[in-house]
Design a protein around this motif. Sequence first.
Motif, PDB file in Angstrom:
ATOM      1  N   GLY A 115       0.795  -1.214   0.000  1.00  0.00           N
ATOM      2  CA  GLY A 115       0.000   0.000   0.000  1.00  0.00           C
ATOM      3  C   GLY A 115       0.832   1.270   0.000  1.00  0.00           C
ATOM      4  N   PHE A 116       0.290   2.309   0.660  1.00  0.00           N
ATOM      5  CA  PHE A 116       0.891   3.638   0.640  1.00  0.00           C
ATOM      6  C   PHE A 116       2.098   3.705   1.574  1.00  0.00           C
ATOM      7  CE2 PHE A 116       1.028   8.098   2.180  1.00  0.00           C
ATOM      8  CZ  PHE A 116       1.179   8.744   0.961  1.00  0.00           C
ATOM      9  N   GLY A 117       3.171   4.388   1.113  1.00  0.00           N
ATOM     10  CA  GLY A 117       4.362   4.511   1.944  1.00  0.00           C
ATOM     11  C   GLY A 117       5.258   5.640   1.480  1.00  0.00           C
ATOM     12  N   GLN A 118       6.375   5.799   2.193  1.00  0.00           N
ATOM     13  CA  GLN A 118       7.337   6.854   1.847  1.00  0.00           C
ATOM     14  C   GLN A 118       8.749   6.288   1.894  1.00  0.00           C
ATOM     15  OE1 GLN A 118       7.795  10.106   4.635  1.00  0.00           O
ATOM     16  NE2 GLN A 118       8.225  11.566   2.982  1.00  0.00           N
ATOM     17  N   ILE A 119       9.529   6.563   0.827  1.00  0.00           N
ATOM     18  CA  ILE A 119      10.927   6.130   0.801  1.00  0.00           C
ATOM     19  C   ILE A 119      11.711   6.965   1.812  1.00  0.00           C
ATOM     20  CG2 ILE A 119      13.009   5.929  -0.614  1.00  0.00           C
ATOM     21  CD1 ILE A 119      11.182   5.619  -3.059  1.00  0.00           C
ATOM     22  N   LYS A 120      12.398   6.291   2.716  1.00  0.00           N
ATOM     23  CA  LYS A 120      13.163   7.009   3.746  1.00  0.00           C
ATOM     24  C   LYS A 120      14.631   7.165   3.344  1.00  0.00           C
ATOM     25  CE  LYS A 120      11.281   8.267   6.709  1.00  0.00           C
ATOM     26  NZ  LYS A 120      10.368   9.443   6.801  1.00  0.00           N
ATOM     27  N   SER A 121      15.197   6.098   2.742  1.00  0.00           N
ATOM     28  CA  SER A 121      16.614   6.172   2.366  1.00  0.00           C
ATOM     29  C   SER A 121      16.965   5.009   1.446  1.00  0.00           C
ATOM     30  CB  SER A 121      17.503   6.132   3.618  1.00  0.00           C
ATOM     31  OG  SER A 121      17.335   4.892   4.314  1.00  0.00           O
ATOM     32  N   TYR A 122      18.230   5.034   0.957  1.00  0.00           N
ATOM     33  CA  TYR A 122      18.741   3.926   0.145  1.00  0.00           C
ATOM     34  C   TYR A 122      19.989   3.395   0.838  1.00  0.00           C
ATOM     35  CZ  TYR A 122      20.760   1.278  -3.721  1.00  0.00           C
ATOM     36  OH  TYR A 122      21.289   0.277  -4.490  1.00  0.00           O
ATOM     37  N   ASP A 123      19.970   2.105   1.186  1.00  0.00           N
ATOM     38  CA  ASP A 123      21.099   1.483   1.885  1.00  0.00           C
ATOM     39  C   ASP A 123      22.113   0.996   0.850  1.00  0.00           C
ATOM     40  OD1 ASP A 123      22.822   0.147   3.497  1.00  0.00           O
ATOM     41  OD2 ASP A 123      21.346  -1.232   4.362  1.00  0.00           O
ATOM     42  N   GLU A 124      23.245   1.692   0.800  1.00  0.00           N
ATOM     43  CA  GLU A 124      24.290   1.375  -0.180  1.00  0.00           C
ATOM     44  C   GLU A 124      24.849  -0.032   0.016  1.00  0.00           C
ATOM     45  OE1 GLU A 124      25.360   3.282  -2.599  1.00  0.00           O
ATOM     46  OE2 GLU A 124      24.643   5.294  -2.141  1.00  0.00           O
ATOM     47  N   ALA A 125      24.947  -0.454   1.290  1.00  0.00           N
ATOM     48  CA  ALA A 125      25.574  -1.753   1.584  1.00  0.00           C
ATOM     49  C   ALA A 125      24.719  -2.912   1.069  1.00  0.00           C
ATOM     50  CB  ALA A 125      25.809  -1.889   3.089  1.00  0.00           C
ATOM     51  N   SER A 126      23.416  -2.835   1.330  1.00  0.00           N
ATOM     52  CA  SER A 126      22.528  -3.946   0.941  1.00  0.00           C
ATOM     53  C   SER A 126      21.868  -3.716  -0.411  1.00  0.00           C
ATOM     54  CB  SER A 126      21.435  -4.143   1.995  1.00  0.00           C
ATOM     55  OG  SER A 126      20.616  -2.987   2.077  1.00  0.00           O
ATOM     56  N   HIS A 127      22.060  -2.487  -0.978  1.00  0.00           N
ATOM     57  CA  HIS A 127      21.424  -2.104  -2.244  1.00  0.00           C
ATOM     58  C   HIS A 127      19.895  -2.208  -2.144  1.00  0.00           C
ATOM     59  CE1 HIS A 127      25.450  -2.196  -3.882  1.00  0.00           C
ATOM     60  NE2 HIS A 127      25.581  -3.489  -3.591  1.00  0.00           N
ATOM     61  N   LYS A 128      19.356  -1.773  -0.999  1.00  0.00           N
ATOM     62  CA  LYS A 128      17.913  -1.857  -0.772  1.00  0.00           C
ATOM     63  C   LYS A 128      17.357  -0.465  -0.439  1.00  0.00           C
ATOM     64  CE  LYS A 128      17.406  -6.433  -0.948  1.00  0.00           C
ATOM     65  NZ  LYS A 128      17.163  -7.250   0.227  1.00  0.00           N
ATOM     66  N   LEU A 129      16.143  -0.231  -0.899  1.00  0.00           N
ATOM     67  CA  LEU A 129      15.388   0.945  -0.465  1.00  0.00           C
ATOM     68  C   LEU A 129      14.786   0.665   0.897  1.00  0.00           C
ATOM     69  CD1 LEU A 129      13.417   1.641  -3.773  1.00  0.00           C
ATOM     70  CD2 LEU A 129      15.139   3.168  -2.796  1.00  0.00           C
ATOM     71  N   LEU A 130      14.767   1.635   1.787  1.00  0.00           N
ATOM     72  CA  LEU A 130      14.124   1.500   3.086  1.00  0.00           C
ATOM     73  C   LEU A 130      12.861   2.358   3.054  1.00  0.00           C
ATOM     74  CD1 LEU A 130      17.251   1.697   5.425  1.00  0.00           C
ATOM     75  CD2 LEU A 130      16.084  -0.337   4.544  1.00  0.00           C
ATOM     76  N   ILE A 131      11.728   1.700   3.176  1.00  0.00           N
ATOM     77  CA  ILE A 131      10.435   2.374   2.965  1.00  0.00           C
ATOM     78  C   ILE A 131       9.564   2.224   4.208  1.00  0.00           C
ATOM     79  CG2 ILE A 131       8.404   2.527   1.474  1.00  0.00           C
ATOM     80  CD1 ILE A 131      10.008   1.174  -0.729  1.00  0.00           C
ATOM     81  N   ASP A 132       8.940   3.315   4.612  1.00  0.00           N
ATOM     82  CA  ASP A 132       7.957   3.290   5.697  1.00  0.00           C
ATOM     83  C   ASP A 132       6.570   3.096   5.101  1.00  0.00           C
ATOM     84  OD1 ASP A 132       9.797   3.664   7.667  1.00  0.00           O
ATOM     85  OD2 ASP A 132       9.256   5.729   8.147  1.00  0.00           O
ATOM     86  N   PHE A 133       5.988   1.897   5.329  1.00  0.00           N
ATOM     87  CA  PHE A 133       4.593   1.668   4.975  1.00  0.00           C
ATOM     88  C   PHE A 133       3.741   1.862   6.226  1.00  0.00           C
ATOM     89  CE2 PHE A 133       6.864  -0.859   1.721  1.00  0.00           C
ATOM     90  CZ  PHE A 133       6.314  -0.285   0.581  1.00  0.00           C
ATOM     91  N   ARG A 134       2.448   1.880   6.051  1.00  0.00           N
ATOM     92  CA  ARG A 134       1.540   2.149   7.183  1.00  0.00           C
ATOM     93  C   ARG A 134       1.793   1.194   8.350  1.00  0.00           C
ATOM     94  NH1 ARG A 134      -0.842   6.895   5.970  1.00  0.00           N
ATOM     95  NH2 ARG A 134      -2.085   6.973   4.075  1.00  0.00           N
ATOM     96  N   ASP A 135       1.885  -0.071   8.044  1.00  0.00           N
ATOM     97  CA  ASP A 135       2.030  -1.072   9.108  1.00  0.00           C
ATOM     98  C   ASP A 135       3.404  -1.737   9.106  1.00  0.00           C
ATOM     99  OD1 ASP A 135      -0.689  -0.686   9.856  1.00  0.00           O
ATOM    100  OD2 ASP A 135      -1.298  -1.960   8.175  1.00  0.00           O
TER     101      ASP A 135
END
Length: 616
Positions: free
Chosen positions: A38-58
């Motif tokens: 669902g709806f969320g906001q990208i908080k950052s990009y982790d260079e080490a793991s090559h992953k986006l860190l996203i805050d979703f509602r739950d």
Amino acid sequence: MNSEAVSALLAKSPSLKPAKAKLEAMEPGTYVVHRSWGFGQIKSYDEASHKLLIDFRDKKNHPMDPAFCVNTMDVLPPKHLLVRKETEPKKIAELIAENPAQLVVEALQAYPNNAATGIELEVTLGQVIGEDKFKKWWSAAKKALAKDPRVAVPEKKTECYVLRETPVSAEDEIIEQFGSTRSARRRILLAEELLATDTKDLHPDHLTGMLKTVADAVRESNQLTAAERLYGAAVRDDLAKAIGAENNFEPTQASLVSVARDLPTIAETIPVHFQSRFLELVQATHPIEARDILFSLLKTSQGKFTTEVINFLVEQGHSDELANTLKRWQTEQNLRAPVLLWIVKNRHSKKFAKLLNDLITPRLLGAIFFAIDYEALQAASARRIPLADILSDDPDLISDLLSTADPETARDLANTLMLNQGFEELTKKSLLARFIKIFPKIQSLVAADAEGKEEQLLVSRSSYDRKREEYDTIVAKKIPENSKAIAAAREHGDLRENSEFKMAKQDQSVLMAQKAQLERDLARARVTDFKDASTDQVGVGTVVEVKNNATGATTTYTILGAWDGDPDRHIISYKTAFGAALVGKKRGEIVKVKTGGNEEDYTIVTISRYVDQAAG
């Protein structure tokens, strides 16, 4: 993601090159909608793991692979309503409450080409407003949009709402839609819609052309039903009057209602706001037989038309005749669900007190139960039955109807309730509690019902299926056929001398009793495959060899479910007297069994399992 990260990802996965712009848009702070989360906001990009860190509602700080997100997640532009709900909550709340049309306009501005299908728009707006409030809000918003010159409103959800570059007046939009449709039905509705607007600034040629098109549709179109043709003729005549045109069109409204036998069919689908005009037209066209026609229409009426006909009859001075007719229909069991519904809804009305006082009796409750049962049996699906709903929702209705009942009548009605097809079991018990409050002795019905459900019946799959088929045949075939027979017999006149009606009603009682018994039996049944049977003692699913101690003869019996029995193959139910006597006994024990007036002794010789023999 910064450009370096995107470049590194594309070097690793060249197939993602078409999605480069989308990957670059996945920046910290950007809002997104994921297919699963669902709806969320990208908080950052982790260079080490090559992953986006996203805050979703739950799910906060949830790591996600950008390559995976390309096809499962949409990046929302800053103007998107879901984003603005987070960044401008006060402004969005104000638009929701005070200016729904403007909210839709601003929603469309966030879509490519300023256009979105009704489905897309409803999904977004539902999330912004909240699913619990959306339905009511959207209903009001669509009315506002219909008058807003900035938005082109589609006919279907799959078509697009479009934000116009140049606003168009409601009148011009109607004329534009009228010219673009070939549907006679749609043209009539649009002509009526135009009549409700300010037509003084419109070019006369537009209105004259519209009048001719509607007149041609009413005269020639084979798309229209009888009700639609009549309604179209009324719109045609209103349009002619509005523009001062001569009205010499055919067919006339009067000619379309000239055949009395066609009127019930027309009344079924005539628009609600046209119902009173329809009745006035019927009276003007049939001045001599109008009263009889109106009562005939009332008898088969539905929904708001029932209220409209009754009000019209009262206004025309037919109150006494209406009261007598309703009493006669009650005696003849000819009161149908819509009229019954009107009676119970208006039973406390001062306007209709004289009309209804003599009808609020236990007999009316019987008529209500019959109508509910009939409607339930005719229904192809589990649709709502308004008469059943009001009986459940109105806490005083049963007590009002039972106010003059004696205990025996009340008990008969309670039994009728318990056999009724139109209520769920919990609703039946709730309604029965209202009977018990007035007549406590009816409590025995509940006790008897509970007692009947204490013992489970062990049954085989084949016997259960046979019993279920018998039940389905009664419910789906025999009872509906009987209901039709009752309805047909009613039409033959005086029910006191109507043998067909009496026989059909007797059949109904038998069928309802059979249905109720089968429901009780099926509710108590537990299907077994007999695999739990033991050879330690006789039980359901065992094969028993017994010796008659008087004659020395041995016989082998198979003891199966409550509804199994085949004397030729010595298969007996555990519920028979012989089966019940054998159950629980062990090898070598002597069993005394009474058959007729004699008592015989049997010795258990062997015990084996039915499933083992059946498998062998």
